[in-house]
Enzyme design. Structure first.
Site: not given
Ligand code: PGA
Length: 240
Positions: A67, A136, A138, A143
């Site tokens: 990414d 979280n 991801h 996400e």
């Protein structure tokens, strides 16, 4: 999924580097999928040490990173391009043309993301994908709750991620609000996956990953259906 629990970050990093080095030795012209963030820094340091000691050779290795922030210039010291150069590529004998990182300056993300996936396919697919995990859940910047995008795409970062990553920026307002990320499909196509997690703040995400549900609110849980995943974490991430 195979789970390896290490005493601490240092042990996790050395073990991770050994697994990656093993991959490089067994397939010297193989393809590595690489990750950024604070978690893999120690593993990259150890890989550099193994390289300096003549134990591994990157001359035929190709890499694809997961990414990149969007928009961001490659010479911004918070870009993932900059991170990879600083923490790995500038220190080993990898060829520049064999390094691939999604561009934070794409003019037409839809088209260029598709080209990124096509390049991975054309090169024969990723042999070993290294992953971190967000608090979280991801992976890459896939996400929670967004539809589970299959391919590389432009995505909005959640508040949680912007907050978590603001520690690297002068202020939270400077954190880009979007990113280009490999999709979960791109990640799941990797032949092997090595996920690293360190620290108490990753415990909840790891607990979900080791639980028995696949939950779109915790994107990493999709890894449960991949046939060859190693979760390498420290005690703090495992036990909380
Ligand atoms: P970190 O990020 O390694 O900096 O904790 C991991 C991630 O968000 O995927």
């Amino acid at each position: 999924m195979k789970v390896i629990v290490c005493q601490d970050y240092a042990e996790m990093s050395v073990k991770a580097a050994r697994i990656i080095a093993g991959q490089i030795i067994s397939k010297p012209d193989g393809i590595l999928g690489l990750a950024t963030g604070s978690t893999p820094e120690g593993a990259y340091k150890e890989l550099i040490r193994l390289y300096e000691n003549g134990l591994i050779d990157f001359s035929e290795i190709k890499t694809y990173n997961l990414d990149e922030y969007y928009p961001i210039k490659p010479d911004n010291d918070q870009s993932y391009r900059y991170f990879m150069d600083q923490h790995l590529f500038n220190h080993v004998n990898i060829k520049k043309e064999n390094v691939h990182i999604p561009s934070g300056e794409m003019k037409n993300p839809a088209v260029e993301c598709k080209e990124y996936d096509e390049m991975v396919e054309k090169d024969g697919g990723i042999d070993l994908q290294l992953l971190g995990i967000g608090q979280n859940g991801h992976i890459g910047f896939n996400e929670p709750g967004e539809s589970l995008y299959y391919e590389t795409h432009l995505t909005d970062l959640t508040e949680n991620t912007i907050q978590a990553n603001s520690r690297f920026f002068a202020s939270i307002d400077e954190v880009p609000k979007q990113a280009i990320t490999m999709g979960l499909g791109t990640i799941m196509k990797a032949k092997k996956i090595l996920l690293l997690a360190s620290g108490k703040n990753k415990h909840e995400a790891i607990a979900h990953l080791l639980g028995d549900r696949i939950d779109p609110q915790v994107p990493a849980t999709l890894l449960k259906v991949h046939p060859d995943v190693i979760i390498l974490c420290d005690k703090a991430a495992y036990e909380g």
